[in-house]
Write an enzyme that holds these catalytic residues in place. Structure first.
Site, PDB file in Angstrom:
ATOM      1  CD  GLU A 102      -3.923  -5.754   3.450  1.00  8.36           C
ATOM      2  OE1 GLU A 102      -3.071  -4.921   3.785  1.00  8.36           O
ATOM      3  OE2 GLU A 102      -3.868  -6.391   2.376  1.00  8.36           O
ATOM      4  CD  GLU A 120      -3.239  -0.932   1.834  1.00  9.85           C
ATOM      5  OE1 GLU A 120      -4.245  -0.672   1.159  1.00  9.85           O
ATOM      6  OE2 GLU A 120      -3.239  -1.003   3.079  1.00  9.85           O
TER       7      GLU A 120
END
Length: 266
Positions: A140, A120
């Site tokens: 995730e 990210e």
């Protein structure tokens, strides 16, 4: 220069090098690391002698994302930085380049793990170099979590949607070669040489006119979601003033005189 126990700051000429330095945890995000990152971005923005930034990790890894032990309630290192987070509740998003875009070019030098929050943060950088043994991915969903660092918005704008959705929905790892093939990174180099390659790119950027470099970067991001006609109009607003700068005249003189240009941000 700033820095914290989990983030080191060095200067290599006109390049600021930020190193995530928590190798025992594969540079998983901690409060001291996030504070150090945000302070590093601010330093780069404020210091006109800095022309580029390289972001890397210590110990053979880039960043393994959020500290899941802390998320599970076992505490996060660096409680003495809590006041910083309290004063600016958005600090962690700015540190991860979700809510902040440095005006100087940011080059990622990736080795080893660059997963979850590491991938990210990567999406907030401008140029990306990785060692051939690097691993990428957004894990995730495998943990029942959401990649809330910006990936559901930014990733489909940076790589083809089918690849973005596969990465987001499967949570599988990606080798450097595949990450380059789908456009997540720009260059794959031998393991252990990503930082040297990133510094080489930074030196090439540093040799260019800084006002021009910053205006070009700003224009690319400002116009990314505009219609072409609107984007071209915006480009003129950014670009024409550069031609009136002393640096632009110096660049032309240096070319005519067959010498290196000396830019002064004027």
């Amino acid at each position: 220069m700033g820095g914290t126990e989990h983030l080191t700051v060095e200067r290599h000429g006109a390049t600021l090098v930020l190193t995530m330095n928590r190798p025992e945890a594969k540079n998983a995000l901690s409060l001291p690391l996030l504070v150090g990152l945000y302070d590093g971005w601010l330093e780069a923005d404020a210091d006109d002698t800095i022309r580029s930034v390289v972001l890397t990790g210590a110990g053979g890894d880039f960043c393994a994302g959020m500290d899941l032990k802390a998320l599970a309630g076992k505490g996060m290192a660096g409680d003495h930085y809590r006041d910083r987070l309290k004063a600016d509740p958005d600090l962690h998003w700015k540190a991860m380049l979700r809510h902040h875009r440095p005006r100087k070019p940011v080059i990622a030098a990736v080795e080893g793990y660059c997963v979850a929050g590491g991938t990210e943060i990567l999406q907030g950088t401008d140029i990306r170099v990785a060692g051939e043994g690097a691993t990428f991915g957004l894990f995730e969903v495998k943990r029942g979590l959401f990649p809330i660092g910006g990936s559901t918005v930014r990733l489909p704008r940076q790589i083809p949607r089918t690849h973005a959705l596969e990465m987001l929905l499967t949570g599988r790892p990606y080798a450097a070669e595949e990450a380059a093939r789908i456009g997540l990174i720009g260059r794959v180099v031998p393991d252990g040489t990503a930082l040297a390659a990133a510094l080489e790119i930074a030196e090439r950027i540093n040799a260019c006119g800084p006002l021009a470099v910053e205006a070009v970067k700003a224009s690319v991001y400002e116009t990314a979601e505009m219609a072409e006609t609107e984007g071209l109009a915006s480009e003129l607003l950014r670009g024409w003033p550069i031609f009136d700068t002393a640096d632009a005249k110096e660049g032309a003189r240096a070319f005519a005189e067959k010498r290196a240009a000396v830019y002064r941000r004027e």
